[in-house]
Scaffold this active site. Structure first.
Site, PDB file in Angstrom:
ATOM      1  N   ASP A   7      10.509  -5.104  -3.837  1.00  0.00           N
ATOM      2  CA  ASP A   7      11.361  -4.334  -4.744  1.00  0.00           C
ATOM      3  C   ASP A   7      10.419  -3.681  -5.751  1.00  0.00           C
ATOM      4  O   ASP A   7      10.044  -4.297  -6.747  1.00  0.00           O
ATOM      5  CB  ASP A   7      12.366  -5.246  -5.444  1.00  0.00           C
ATOM      6  CG  ASP A   7      13.288  -4.473  -6.373  1.00  0.00           C
ATOM      7  OD1 ASP A   7      13.628  -3.325  -6.052  1.00  0.00           O
ATOM      8  OD2 ASP A   7      13.656  -5.026  -7.426  1.00  0.00           O
ATOM      9  N   GLU A  66      12.527  -1.108  -0.473  1.00  0.00           N
ATOM     10  CA  GLU A  66      13.731  -0.377  -0.839  1.00  0.00           C
ATOM     11  C   GLU A  66      13.389   1.095  -0.997  1.00  0.00           C
ATOM     12  O   GLU A  66      12.368   1.442  -1.584  1.00  0.00           O
ATOM     13  CB  GLU A  66      14.294  -0.941  -2.145  1.00  0.00           C
ATOM     14  CG  GLU A  66      15.738  -0.591  -2.379  1.00  0.00           C
ATOM     15  CD  GLU A  66      16.327  -1.409  -3.515  1.00  0.00           C
ATOM     16  OE1 GLU A  66      17.219  -2.217  -3.234  1.00  0.00           O
ATOM     17  OE2 GLU A  66      15.893  -1.224  -4.661  1.00  0.00           O
ATOM     18  N   ASP A 137      14.722  -8.792  -9.782  1.00  0.00           N
ATOM     19  CA  ASP A 137      13.699  -8.147  -8.951  1.00  0.00           C
ATOM     20  C   ASP A 137      13.292  -9.059  -7.791  1.00  0.00           C
ATOM     21  O   ASP A 137      13.093  -8.600  -6.670  1.00  0.00           O
ATOM     22  CB  ASP A 137      12.458  -7.810  -9.791  1.00  0.00           C
ATOM     23  CG  ASP A 137      12.801  -6.996 -11.009  1.00  0.00           C
ATOM     24  OD1 ASP A 137      12.959  -5.776 -10.878  1.00  0.00           O
ATOM     25  OD2 ASP A 137      12.937  -7.592 -12.094  1.00  0.00           O
TER      26      ASP A 137
END
Length: 185
Positions: A7, A66, A137
Site C-alpha cells: 500500500d 494498489e 496502511d
C-alpha cells in the site's frame, strides 16, 4: 505461494507478506515503513531500502500493488505516483512479477464490500488472517496480497516480458466452451 502486498505512500508505506498453502492463508510479515520527516527524495530512498530488505528477507514470488486513486488533489496523486514508482522499482529489481488492483477491487475481495471503510478493513484482517495491524496502511497491504491470491488465476502482470503470454492464458480461461448457448457445436 508467498505474495507481497504494498500500500504505497510517501509518509507511510504499508506492506503485507501472505503465504497460501491450499486454502490456508498465513501472514509471514506485515508492517508499515515510516521514513520520517525528511525531504521527499530521502523518504522515497528509505522506502526503497526498506522494501529491498523485506523482499530479501520474506522471499515473495509475486508482488501486488494498489493502483493510483487520484482523489480530490492532483498533487496528492503525483506524490502517490512517486511512492508507487518506488514500490514497482523494488519489485522489479528483485525480478518479481507485479500485479495492480483498484482500491474498490481490493476491498471487495477482502471484505465483500467494495466501499469498505478503514475499520472494516482492520476487522477483516483480524478475523481472516489473525493479524493485528496497528494502522490501516498495514491492513490495506495485507488486503492487497489476499486480493491477488484470490484473483491470481485471472491476473495479468502490470508489465514485463510475461505480460502478453499471461494475458493470452487468462483470456483462454475466460473463453466459453466450444458449444454455443443452445448446446450445439
Amino acid at each position: 505461494m508467498i505474495v507481497l502486498g504494498i500500500d504505497p505512500g510517501s509518509r507511510r508505506c504499508g506492506y503485507g507478506v501472505v503465504a497460501r498453502e491450499g486454502a490456508r492463508l498465513t501472514v509471514v510479515e506485515s508492517g508499515v515503513l515510516v521514513p520520517g520527516d525528511l525531504p521527499m527524495a530521502q523518504r522515497l530512498g528509505r522506502i526503497l531500502e526498506g522494501l529491498d530488505a523485506l523482499i530479501a528477507r520474506a522471499r515473495p514470488v509475486e508482488a501486488s500493488v494498489e493502483s493510483v486513486f487520484s482523489g480530490a488533489s492532483p498533487r496528492s496523486a503525483l506524490v502517490l505516483g512517486q511512492a508507487r514508482g518506488v514500490a514497482l522499482a523494488a519489485a522489479a529489481r528483485a525480478g518479481l512479477p507485479v500485479f495492480e488492483y483498484a482500491p474498490s477491487e481490493v476491498k471487495l475481495a477482502f471484505t465483500g464490500n467494495g466501499r469498505a471503510g478503514k475499520d472494516q478493513m482492520l476487522r477483516t484482517a483480524r478475523m481472516l488472517l489473525g493479524a493485528a495491524p496497528d494502522l490501516s496502511d498495514e491492513a490495506d497491504a495485507l488486503a492487497i496480497a489476499v486480493c491477488h491470491l484470490a484473483r491470481r488465476a485471472f491476473a495479468v502482470p502490470a508489465a514485463g516480458a510475461g505480460r502478453a503470454a499471461a494475458a493470452r492464458a487468462a483470456a483462454a480461461r475466460l473463453r466459453p466452451s466450444r458449444r454455443d448457448h443452445r448446446g450445439t457445436p
